[in-house]
Design a protein around this motif. Structure first.
Motif, PDB file in Angstrom:
ATOM      1  N   LEU A   1       0.825  -1.214   0.000  1.00 18.48           N
ATOM      2  CA  LEU A   1       0.000   0.000   0.000  1.00 18.48           C
ATOM      3  C   LEU A   1       0.858   1.264   0.000  1.00 18.48           C
ATOM      4  N   LEU A   2       2.047   1.200   0.583  1.00 19.97           N
ATOM      5  CA  LEU A   2       2.920   2.374   0.646  1.00 19.97           C
ATOM      6  C   LEU A   2       3.864   2.486  -0.551  1.00 19.97           C
ATOM      7  N   THR A   3       4.085   1.396  -1.268  1.00 20.31           N
ATOM      8  CA  THR A   3       5.021   1.446  -2.399  1.00 20.31           C
ATOM      9  C   THR A   3       4.351   1.123  -3.727  1.00 20.31           C
ATOM     10  N   GLY A   4       3.681  -0.003  -3.809  1.00 15.15           N
ATOM     11  CA  GLY A   4       3.108  -0.455  -5.079  1.00 15.15           C
ATOM     12  C   GLY A   4       1.904   0.336  -5.524  1.00 15.15           C
ATOM     13  N   LEU A   5       1.016   0.647  -4.608  1.00 16.88           N
ATOM     14  CA  LEU A   5      -0.192   1.388  -4.980  1.00 16.88           C
ATOM     15  C   LEU A   5       0.115   2.805  -5.474  1.00 16.88           C
ATOM     16  N   PRO A   6       0.976   3.587  -4.793  1.00 17.26           N
ATOM     17  CA  PRO A   6       1.294   4.909  -5.348  1.00 17.26           C
ATOM     18  C   PRO A   6       1.954   4.826  -6.728  1.00 17.26           C
ATOM     19  N   LEU A   7       2.800   3.827  -6.929  1.00 16.93           N
ATOM     20  CA  LEU A   7       3.424   3.654  -8.238  1.00 16.93           C
ATOM     21  C   LEU A   7       2.372   3.341  -9.299  1.00 16.93           C
ATOM     22  N   THR A   8       1.408   2.521  -8.950  1.00 19.33           N
ATOM     23  CA  THR A   8       0.323   2.202  -9.870  1.00 19.33           C
ATOM     24  C   THR A   8      -0.520   3.436 -10.180  1.00 19.33           C
ATOM     25  N   LEU A   9      -0.798   4.235  -9.168  1.00 15.11           N
ATOM     26  CA  LEU A   9      -1.596   5.442  -9.377  1.00 15.11           C
ATOM     27  C   LEU A   9      -0.844   6.493 -10.183  1.00 15.11           C
ATOM     28  N   LEU A  10       0.487   6.488 -10.100  1.00 16.64           N
ATOM     29  CA  LEU A  10       1.285   7.437 -10.873  1.00 16.64           C
ATOM     30  C   LEU A  10       1.466   7.015 -12.334  1.00 16.64           C
ATOM     31  N   ALA A  11       1.007   5.830 -12.678  1.00 17.30           N
ATOM     32  CA  ALA A  11       1.174   5.345 -14.049  1.00 17.30           C
ATOM     33  C   ALA A  11       0.430   6.238 -15.044  1.00 17.30           C
ATOM     34  N   ALA A  12      -0.750   6.706 -14.682  1.00 12.50           N
ATOM     35  CA  ALA A  12      -1.518   7.535 -15.612  1.00 12.50           C
ATOM     36  C   ALA A  12      -0.842   8.878 -15.899  1.00 12.50           C
ATOM     37  N   PRO A  13      -0.451   9.657 -14.883  1.00 12.40           N
ATOM     38  CA  PRO A  13       0.223  10.918 -15.203  1.00 12.40           C
ATOM     39  C   PRO A  13       1.562  10.717 -15.915  1.00 12.40           C
ATOM     40  N   LEU A  14       2.285   9.688 -15.536  1.00 10.91           N
ATOM     41  CA  LEU A  14       3.560   9.433 -16.208  1.00 10.91           C
ATOM     42  C   LEU A  14       3.341   8.953 -17.645  1.00 10.91           C
TER      43      LEU A  14
ATOM     44  N   ALA B   1      -5.030   3.448 -24.193  1.00 11.87           N
ATOM     45  CA  ALA B   1      -5.069   1.992 -23.998  1.00 11.87           C
ATOM     46  C   ALA B   1      -3.754   1.492 -23.411  1.00 11.87           C
ATOM     47  N   ALA B   2      -2.645   2.089 -23.811  1.00 13.13           N
ATOM     48  CA  ALA B   2      -1.347   1.699 -23.267  1.00 13.13           C
ATOM     49  C   ALA B   2      -1.226   2.120 -21.798  1.00 13.13           C
ATOM     50  N   ILE B   3      -1.789   3.256 -21.450  1.00  8.17           N
ATOM     51  CA  ILE B   3      -1.767   3.704 -20.052  1.00  8.17           C
ATOM     52  C   ILE B   3      -2.585   2.746 -19.185  1.00  8.17           C
ATOM     53  N   ALA B   4      -3.744   2.325 -19.688  1.00  3.62           N
ATOM     54  CA  ALA B   4      -4.573   1.380 -18.940  1.00  3.62           C
ATOM     55  C   ALA B   4      -3.865   0.037 -18.776  1.00  3.62           C
ATOM     56  N   THR B   5      -3.183  -0.410 -19.827  1.00  8.52           N
ATOM     57  CA  THR B   5      -2.437  -1.666 -19.746  1.00  8.52           C
ATOM     58  C   THR B   5      -1.270  -1.541 -18.780  1.00  8.52           C
ATOM     59  N   LEU B   6      -0.596  -0.408 -18.801  1.00  7.51           N
ATOM     60  CA  LEU B   6       0.507  -0.169 -17.866  1.00  7.51           C
ATOM     61  C   LEU B   6       0.014  -0.189 -16.426  1.00  7.51           C
ATOM     62  N   ALA B   7      -1.119   0.459 -16.177  1.00 10.81           N
ATOM     63  CA  ALA B   7      -1.676   0.464 -14.820  1.00 10.81           C
ATOM     64  C   ALA B   7      -2.095  -0.942 -14.398  1.00 10.81           C
ATOM     65  N   ALA B   8      -2.676  -1.699 -15.312  1.00 11.58           N
ATOM     66  CA  ALA B   8      -3.083  -3.072 -14.990  1.00 11.58           C
ATOM     67  C   ALA B   8      -1.869  -3.954 -14.712  1.00 11.58           C
ATOM     68  N   SER B   9      -0.815  -3.788 -15.505  1.00  7.69           N
ATOM     69  CA  SER B   9       0.373  -4.615 -15.274  1.00  7.69           C
ATOM     70  C   SER B   9       1.059  -4.236 -13.956  1.00  7.69           C
ATOM     71  N   LEU B  10       1.049  -2.969 -13.609  1.00  8.30           N
ATOM     72  CA  LEU B  10       1.602  -2.565 -12.313  1.00  8.30           C
ATOM     73  C   LEU B  10       0.739  -3.070 -11.160  1.00  8.30           C
ATOM     74  N   LEU B  11      -0.559  -3.029 -11.338  1.00  4.34           N
ATOM     75  CA  LEU B  11      -1.466  -3.508 -10.300  1.00  4.34           C
ATOM     76  C   LEU B  11      -1.293  -5.007 -10.077  1.00  4.34           C
TER      77      LEU B  11
END
Length: 139
Positions: free
Chosen positions: A21-34, A43-53
């Protein structure tokens, strides 16, 4: 009758959840702005967020097993990297491969399914491995 899990395993799962929750979730949430900053398609942003999740919990679990195995050893940092790196490579390959497959016009679904399988396997096996490693290090 359901068997109750060992108390040490429940503590380990709680600490792993807090770590993610302190490391993986913020990284996943930052996938969209990055992703927007790097001009990725939606579609690539959604796939990136899903793969990080799907992938970051597996990375946290694998790292925790390595940390528990080297607890109390001198020079444990080098040993952790030697133990953990080969186990994290498949997670990283499938995570990056999902976005690359989408960019190449292919479906990212096989990569995401493999990531999910790796995370489920790590979730099932890692707490018991960590508990055993901690018990051994306390002896």
């Amino acid at each position: 009758m359901l068997l109750s899990p060992e108390p040490l395993v429940m503590v380990v799962l709680g600490k792993l959840a807090a770590h993610w929750l302190l490391t993986g979730l913020p990284l996943t949430l930052l996938a969209a702005p990055l992703g927007v900053a790097f001009d990725l398609e939606p579609a690539a942003i959604a796939t990136l967020a899903a793969s990080l999740l799907l992938g970051t919990p597996a990375l946290s679990l694998i790292g925790a097993v390595g940390a528990a195995l080297t607890l109390g050893l001198r020079g444990g940092g080098v040993l952790v990297s030697l133990l953990v790196l080969p186990l994290t490579v498949p997670v990283l390959i499938f995570g990056a491969g999902s976005v690359e497959a989408l960019a190449g016009g292919l479906s990212p679904q096989p990569h995401l399914l493999l990531l999910g399988g790796l995370t489920l396997a790590a979730t099932a096996l890692a707490p018991w491995a960590i508990g055993a490693a901690l018990r051994i290090s306390m002896e």
